[in-house]
Design a protein around this motif. Structure first.
Motif, PDB file in Angstrom:
ATOM      1  N   VAL A 182      28.076  44.663   4.409  1.00 26.81           N
ATOM      2  CA  VAL A 182      27.327  43.836   3.461  1.00 26.81           C
ATOM      3  C   VAL A 182      27.488  42.393   3.912  1.00 26.81           C
ATOM      4  N   VAL A 239      28.774  50.319  -0.883  1.00 27.91           N
ATOM      5  CA  VAL A 239      27.859  49.206  -0.627  1.00 27.91           C
ATOM      6  C   VAL A 239      27.224  48.728  -1.936  1.00 27.91           C
ATOM      7  N   ARG A 243      27.626  44.960  -3.348  1.00 26.56           N
ATOM      8  CA  ARG A 243      26.453  44.124  -3.632  1.00 26.56           C
ATOM      9  C   ARG A 243      26.463  43.651  -5.084  1.00 26.56           C
ATOM     10  N   GLU A 253      22.326  43.658   4.921  1.00 29.80           N
ATOM     11  CA  GLU A 253      23.313  44.663   5.302  1.00 29.80           C
ATOM     12  C   GLU A 253      23.275  44.881   6.815  1.00 29.80           C
TER      13      GLU A 253
END
Length: 414
Positions: A182, A239, A243, A253
């Motif tokens: 990320v 992820v 985020r 990403e």
């Protein structure tokens, strides 16, 4: 499966050659569930090679080496590793025929020293090299597994793909090691860590690494030794959590680039861009125009390095530079307005600063950069101070300008 990597070559230790082989091998083996637990670089010295390989075999019983398989006197890896297995070298007619055929195709004649490349340890599996003359070798015996590959990057890469990876995959059991990244910018590493909180407990047993650089802080999450489907599910959840917690500081990403995100937003908004640069000398424009499709939104820019360009081409008042300085928010704002007007852009950004190593003062130290952003809604300015070398300050300034553009553009359907 754990494995140690030994990269061999005096040039690696002298700094004349960067060990790109080691990084590529580690990335590719992780996909197979093979974890590189140690990387060692040694010179073309028999004792150093012997110690590194023997220690690696003792710890993990699996070692992969690169380098030292050529025909010259400093190419001694094969002999040294063969001695660890107590396997004598023997001339292999098949390998020699392949060497001769390669030389024939290129219209060349091998010399006597090339015959040494056809000498292989008895008991070893020869990994035929269709991209060079030095074969790879696969030794599996009492000490463990030793895989030897050439140090030439192309030959290493092709032998790894076509000869080594299939053999390792066959014994891997389907478990893999995978990572996702990320990408964040505009927030310091320590502040980001505070924002993420006890994130490790939420994403475990996956692990998280903070990777700060001139473009921001990457968050790399890794899942270890699980079936591919399970790894993908776990990484997707991690992820999403990253985020959510990093919020507005996330711009992409994995291999995403901020300039690509800026161009995408500008295209969706039908917004035409222009830049005016002083201290970055065109770096910002280069970042934007390096992106395919940028011609749809990027009109152009002005490198206003000298004050005469600022006043003459961008219409920055000379009195402003005399009073406020070339590195000031006032000048940056006037530069942005000037380039927007000159190139009839919808959105224009400027930057002017002190990249160093000299030129700073108490109130404007080296690393000071001022930004201006001009649009139909008006002009906004800001000032930042970046650390690092001259090139790092310039790179950080360009990234910060892209980040300002990104936030100024509508998000669309993101």
């Amino acid at each position: 499966m754990d494995l140690e990597l030994v990269t061999i070559g005096t040039e690696l230790l002298l700094g004349h050659t960067i060990d790109t082989n080691g990084a590529e091998i580690a990335r590719r083996l992780a996909v197979l569930g093979v974890r590189v637990v140690r990387r060692t670089s040694v010179a073309d010295d028999p004792a150093a090679i012997r110690d590194a390989v023997a220690a690696g075999l003792a710890r993990t019983r699996a070692v992969l080496t690169t380098g030292g398989l050529g025909p010259t006197r400093d190419d001694i890896t094969k002999q040294v590793v063969a001695e660890l297995y107590d396997w004598p070298l023997a001339f292999d007619d098949t390998v020699w025929a392949a060497v001769l055929e390669r030389y024939r195709r290129f219209g060349r004649t091998p010399v006597e020293s090339n015959r040494s490349q056809a000498e292989v340890p008895e008991g070893a599996i020869v990994l035929l090299n269709r991209w060079g003359t030095a074969p790879g070798l696969w030794l599996e015996g009492t000490p463990g597994l030793a895989i030897m590959l050439p140090g030439v990057p192309l030959e290493m890469r092709m032998l790894l793909e076509h000869e080594v990876e299939p053999r390792l995959a066959a014994r891997g059991g389907g478990a893999v090691i995978r990572s996702r990244t990320v990408r964040t910018t505009g927030i310091p590493e320590s502040t980001l860590a505070e924002r993420l909180g006890e994130i490790e407990a939420a994403i475990g047993p996956a692990t998280l690494a903070y990777l700060p650089g001139v473009e921001g802080v990457d968050l790399r999450v890794t899942a270890w030794n699980q079936p591919a489907d399970a790894v993908d599910v776990r990484l997707a959840a991690a992820v999403a959590e990253l985020r959510a917690r990093a919020g507005e500081f996330v711009y992409g990403e994995d291999a995403d680039d901020l300039s690509r995100a800026v161009v995408d937003r500008a295209r969706a908004a039908h917004c035409r861009l222009a830049v005016a640069e002083s201290c970055t000398g065109g770096l910002l424009g280069a970042r934007l125009t390096d992106t395919p499709g940028s011609s749809a939104v990027m009109i152009g820019g002005v490198i206003a390095y000298d004050n005469a360009v600022k006043t003459g081409l961008l219409s920055v008042p000379s009195t402003m530079i005399e009073t406020c300085g070339a590195v000031s928010e006032e000048t940056a704002g006037a530069m942005a307005e000037g380039v927007r007007r000159l190139l009839t852009a919808d959105l224009a950004i400027s930057l002017t600063g002190i990249a160093g190593p000299d030129g700073g003062s108490a109130d404007k130290p080296v690393g000071t950069v001022c930004f201006g952003l001009a649009s139909a809604r008006g002009t906004e300015t800001r000032r930042a101070v970046f650390g690092g070398s001259r090139s790092e300050i310039r790179a950080r300034a360009a990234q910060a300008a892209l980040w300002q553009l990104y936030r100024a553009l509508p998000a669309g359907d993101e």
